[in-house]
Design a protein around this motif. Structure first.
Motif, short mmCIF file in Angstrom:
data_model
loop_
_atom_site.label_atom_id
_atom_site.label_comp_id
_atom_site.label_asym_id
_atom_site.label_seq_id
_atom_site.Cartn_x
_atom_site.Cartn_y
_atom_site.Cartn_z
N LYS B 13 25.50 59.35 46.07
CA LYS B 13 25.82 60.58 46.80
C LYS B 13 26.13 60.23 48.25
N TYR B 14 27.24 60.74 48.74
CA TYR B 14 27.63 60.49 50.13
C TYR B 14 27.77 61.80 50.87
N PHE B 15 27.43 61.78 52.16
CA PHE B 15 27.70 62.93 53.02
C PHE B 15 28.66 62.48 54.10
N ALA B 16 29.85 63.02 54.08
CA ALA B 16 30.88 62.66 55.07
C ALA B 16 30.95 61.15 55.21
N GLY B 17 30.98 60.46 54.08
CA GLY B 17 31.15 59.01 54.11
C GLY B 17 29.87 58.24 54.34
N VAL B 18 28.78 58.95 54.72
CA VAL B 18 27.52 58.25 54.94
C VAL B 18 26.74 58.22 53.64
N ARG B 19 26.22 57.04 53.31
CA ARG B 19 25.53 56.88 52.04
C ARG B 19 24.16 57.57 52.09
N ALA B 20 23.90 58.42 51.13
CA ALA B 20 22.56 59.00 51.02
C ALA B 20 21.83 58.37 49.83
N LEU B 21 22.58 58.17 48.75
CA LEU B 21 22.05 57.48 47.57
C LEU B 21 23.14 56.56 47.06
N GLU B 22 22.77 55.34 46.67
CA GLU B 22 23.81 54.45 46.17
C GLU B 22 23.36 53.80 44.87
N ASN B 23 24.10 54.09 43.83
CA ASN B 23 23.92 53.42 42.55
C ASN B 23 22.46 53.38 42.13
N VAL B 24 21.86 54.55 42.07
CA VAL B 24 20.43 54.62 41.81
C VAL B 24 20.16 54.76 40.31
N ASP B 25 19.38 53.85 39.77
CA ASP B 25 18.82 54.00 38.42
C ASP B 25 17.36 54.35 38.61
N PHE B 26 16.94 55.39 37.94
CA PHE B 26 15.58 55.87 38.18
C PHE B 26 15.17 56.67 36.96
N SER B 27 13.91 56.57 36.60
CA SER B 27 13.48 57.44 35.51
C SER B 27 12.02 57.82 35.71
N CYS B 28 11.65 58.98 35.18
CA CYS B 28 10.24 59.33 35.18
C CYS B 28 9.85 59.86 33.81
N ARG B 29 8.61 59.58 33.44
CA ARG B 29 8.16 59.83 32.08
C ARG B 29 7.39 61.15 31.99
N ALA B 30 7.42 61.73 30.81
CA ALA B 30 6.60 62.92 30.55
C ALA B 30 5.13 62.51 30.64
N GLY B 31 4.31 63.43 31.11
CA GLY B 31 2.88 63.15 31.20
C GLY B 31 2.53 62.12 32.25
N SER B 32 3.28 62.12 33.34
CA SER B 32 2.93 61.20 34.41
C SER B 32 3.01 61.92 35.75
N ILE B 33 2.35 61.33 36.74
CA ILE B 33 2.50 61.81 38.10
C ILE B 33 3.12 60.67 38.89
N HIS B 34 4.33 60.89 39.32
CA HIS B 34 5.17 59.82 39.83
C HIS B 34 5.37 60.01 41.34
N GLY B 35 4.87 59.09 42.12
CA GLY B 35 5.02 59.19 43.57
C GLY B 35 6.30 58.55 44.03
N VAL B 36 7.01 59.22 44.98
CA VAL B 36 8.23 58.65 45.53
C VAL B 36 7.99 58.38 47.01
N LEU B 37 8.17 57.13 47.40
CA LEU B 37 7.88 56.72 48.77
C LEU B 37 9.12 56.22 49.46
N GLY B 38 9.16 56.37 50.76
CA GLY B 38 10.29 55.87 51.54
C GLY B 38 10.20 56.40 52.94
N GLU B 39 10.91 55.72 53.84
CA GLU B 39 10.96 56.18 55.22
C GLU B 39 11.78 57.45 55.30
#
Lengths: 348, 507
Positions: B13-39
């Protein structure tokens, strides 16, 4: 632990409650000062003069709740009254057809307003300024010169008391049936306004579309994030506005048994409808208020003008005094801003 | 291991040419609590906004329970069982709590909203989040922020989520409510719901989640089970290795004992519940950074010093004078002039439709007027000076300011304030969304201004910037300064640890 229901209602509807109180006070005083106060005749006359502006004020309310203004309501009322002055006569079936056609034409006009605002992405105030002019133009085509021929019996029946209505159409033993007695003195226009409110406004308010109208005016972003049907609600707001304006136009035509494509009258009704909306306690920012509140607001506006008749006030002073009263009433709405802690919020 | 309930394949996903997400593979499973961390700006928000149907990816596909899906609006995501609680609350203030909880799909009777059933439903859901004290008939605007968050949670629960996304959903909650939310998430986990949990509170993530994913610069770095990595390792993953921007050299630090009286000193500054006793001081000639995660009171601090907030408590001394300015107009024209480069240049910094020249002059009309009229020659001269000084790339000063690029727009905002020759300069994330070249020019300008004796208070969401530009950095957390870093302590690791209010050395 929770507040009693009445107290909460009062807190949440302070604007409406004070408007209601103000109306009760000034109307009571008016009747006491009037030589024939507290009579059916006075009530009928007052109700007749209030019905059209009450409908137009309700028409204005719904777009305002969604955070927009509809500058075409007065013009749509004028257009529909001209249409009614042509169609509402002849056989009973023709009269009914004429009335339905009048209401439908106003509703269609409102629908067009809504479609232009939503899909044309034009701000409501400017879109309706243009369509309002178009409505007057159409009204002039329908009725180039004032006049018309609205069914006389209908005019008499709808602009008098319940007894007169029954008497005109030979219902309930010509109005003398015992069960009609308690209601005989009630003005018919009052009943019409309340009936339309109960049958159209109340169900609308309790629909998801109606709730969405409030949500848009209150926080459009939150409404979108909550998955509410925003486009549908905006279109519905203007469509319903058109319907109420048509109710006003139809009533005006019946009351005056004629139509008149009067530009000034249309403008005055539009501006008064905004005043009535604000007086009733509806926020021009949207999200707070309702059509019933605007009924009260419209009634207050009218009662103020009734005073000029019984008190010996120079008619030249009327606009001045009306303006002052309006200004004072509206100022109460600004008190809120004194409590804002982040001054930037005042500009958002 | 159960199969993934949501899966991203190569999403960008790009906003006006600026990268917000690039080629992201990600998955989350049923019955889990999944923390997402980042600056800040790592792409967490974009990640969940795509899932919730607010944004559409520019590339890649998303699978829900193995089937590709594409949501055009939040409505369709909610219908598919993905329910999101956003940082910016999605409650409508003028409707009642009960209305809000059942907002899009209320119980009906004869086609109309059944208010009694709606209140009963609200009561049941509020009881589930142990908030019986909230009156379902109260308007949302009457509730405090923490109560609103609980209503938001009740609303989300009422939608029977398969995937529940909590974006900073606990930021305003009281300790008791946080425990309630933990218990609830535990229950949902047992029922097979997947919860995505985004929080800047490290200990929360640690306590609650079973799986953690780290994002950085729009890329998914790694996913691992809780306990596989130490806090220290996690912080390293969040920082990564990045190209350093060029910063101008800093003067040798002045030992605390040798410093004179500060130009600006703040003690116990408090406002509403956003500022809870801020202490800091800025000398003339010094650049002091404001660090910490978004929304810890940095913006409010700057607004308070600029006279925007009402009823600010605490002691503020500006060049010997007590108290904050009454208004921005007073701040800019007092004996000690204060300038603020605001958060949002499009709404608070510029009048977009007006010309570059008019925008440049907007704060200094009084300096270029003779009597009631503007002096055209003086105005012309000031505009030319401003454009020259910041090297604003503009065709003509008469062009609307919106025709400029983001970086040049920001230069106009800064040049506007430099025209009043301010003594104290407040900067609210001035380099956000602008190109690297302009950023470097701004860094150099800041140092020049400091060397010329200005006091600069600089908030940035970019830690590298704070380290590169500032003499000192005060890290804010929950409306307080929790740590002050200077010299050798001014490292990215130290700043992140202080921002999360954890002690890396102890970990």
């Amino acid at each position: 632990m929770h507040q009693p229901a009445w107290k909460r209602w009062l807190q949440q509807n302070l604007g409406f409650a004070s408007a209601l109180l103000l109306l009760a006070a000034i109307y009571l005083l008016y009747n006491m000062l009037h030589p024939r106060g507290f009579s059916s005749a006075v009530a009928v006359q007052n109700a007749n003069e209030t019905a059209a502006i009450a409908f137009v004020a309700m028409a204005q309310t719904i777009p305002v709740l969604a955070g927009g203004l509809d500058l075409s309501v007065g013009a749509v009322m004028t257009l529909t009254s001209c249409i009614a002055s042509v169609l509402v006569n002849g056989s009973p079936a023709e009269i009914v057809f004429g009335m339905i056609a009048t209401l439908l034409s106003g509703t269609a006009f409102g629908l067009a307003n809504g479609l232009i605002v939503v899909y044309g992405r034009i701000q409501p105030i400017i879109a309706t300024l243009a369509t309002g002019a178009i409505a007057i133009g159409l009204a002039l085509l329908v009725r180039p010169k004032p006049g018309g021929d609205v069914d006389g019996d209908l005019g008499w029946a709808l602009t008098n008391s319940v007894w007169d209505f029954a008497d005109t159409y030979g219902l309930a033993d010509g109005g003398d049936a015992w069960w009609l007695r308690p209601f005989a003195d009630i003005p018919v226009p009052l009943i019409i306004v309340l009936l339309v409110t109960a049958l159209v406004w109340v169900p609308f308010r309790r629909s998801v579309t109606g709730r969405t109208v409030y949500a848009i005016g209150s926080a459009e972003g939150a409404a979108f994030m909550s998955g509410l049907p925003i486009a549908r609600a905006k279109i519905a707001a203007f469509t319903l506005g058109g319907f109420f304006a048509a109710c006003g136009g139809l009533y005006l035509a019946i009351q005056t048994s004629s139509g008149n494509a009067d530009l000034q009258q249309a403008g005055a009704y539009t501006l008064n409808s905004i005043a009535a909306v604000v007086l009733g306690g509806t926020s021009l920012l949207g999200g707070v208020g309702g059509a019933v509140a605007s009924l009260v607001g419209a009634a207050i506006l009218r009662v103020i003008s009734f005073y000029f008749r019984i008190l010996d006030i120079d008619p030249l002073l009327q606009p001045l005094i009306e303006g002052l009263v309006l200004l004072v009433a509206v100022s109460f709405g600004a008190i809120r801003t004194l409590r804002v802690k982040n001054k930037l919020d005042l500009f958002r | 291991m159960s199969s993934p309930i949501v899966e991203y394949r190569g999403i960008s996903k790009y906003f006006a040419g600026v990268r917000a997400l690039e080629n992201v593979d990600f998955s989350c499973r049923a019955g889990s609590i999944h923390g997402v961390l980042g600056e800040n700006g790592a792409g967490k928000s974009t990640l969940i906004k795509i899932m919730a149907g607010v944004l559409r990816p520019d590339a890649g596909e998303m699978l829900l329970e193995g089937r590709p899906v594409s949501f055009s609006e939040p409505q369709s995501a909610a219908a598919a069982g993905i329910v999101c609680m956003f940082q910016e609350l999605s409650l409508v203030p003028d409707l009642s709590v009960a209305d809000n909880i059942s907002i899009a799909r209320p119980p009906r009777r004869f086609g109309l909203i059944d208010r009694r059933a709606q209140v009963a439903r609200a009561e049941a859901l509020l009881a589930r989040v142990r908030c019986e004290d909230i009156d379902p008939n109260a308007l949302v605007r009457e509730l405090s922020l923490s109560r609103r968050q609980m209503v938001e949670i009740a609303k989300a629960l009422g939608r029977d989520p398969k995937v529940l996304i909590l974006d900073e959903a606990t930021s305003a909650l009281t300790a008791r409510d946080v425990q309630t939310v933990y218990d609830l998430l535990g229950e949902l986990k047992a029922q097979g719901v997947a919860s995505l949990f985004i929080s800047h509170r490290m200990h929360e993530v640690d306590q609650l989640c079973d799986t953690l994913s780290v994002f950085r610069n729009g890329r998914h770095i790694e996913t691992f089970a809780k306990g596989d990595k130490s806090e220290r390792d996690i912080v390293r993953l969040m920082i990564g290795r990045d190209v350093e921007a060029q910063f101008p050299p800093k003067p040798a630090p002045v030992p605390a004992a040798e410093r004179g009286a500060p130009l600006l000193s703040v003690e116990g500054l408090a406002w509403q519940n956003r500022l809870n006793g801020i202490d800091l001081s800025v000398q003339a000639g010094e650049i002091v950074g404001l660090g910490g995660l978004d929304g810890q009171g940095q913006k409010e601090l700057l607004l308070a010093l600029f006279g925007v907030l009402r009823d600010v408590e605490g002691k503020v001394v500006i060049d010997g004078q007590k108290g904050v300015p009454r208004s921005p107009a007073a701040a800019r024209s007092g004996r000690t002039r204060i300038a603020l480069v605001p958060e949002d240049r499009k709404t608070e910094g510029l009048m977009l439709g007006m010309s570059i020249g008019d925008n440049l002059l907007a704060s200094s009309f009084s300096r270029i007027s003779r009597g009631p009229f503007l002096d055209p020659a003086l105005a012309r001269q000031s505009i030319d000076d401003g454009i020259e000084r910041l090297k604003i790339k503009a065709g003509s000063a008469a062009d609307p300011v919106m025709t400029l690029s983001g970086g040049n727009q920001q230069k106009v905002v800064i040049a506007k304030w430099l025209m009043i020759d301010p003594d104290i300069i407040l900067l609210n994330d001035p380099t956000r969304g602008i190109d690297v070249g302009t950023k470097q020019e701004i860094y150099r300008l800041m140092r020049e201004l400091a060397n010329a004796g200005k006091a600069i208070l600089f908030y940035s969401s970019d830690y590298a910037e704070l380290i590169g530009c500032c003499d000192r950095v005060s890290v804010l957390y929950g409306g307080r300064v929790v740590s002050e870093k200077e010299g050798d302590q001014l490292t990215e690791e130290g700043l992140i640890a202080a921002s999360l209010n954890i002690d890396v050395e102890a970990a």
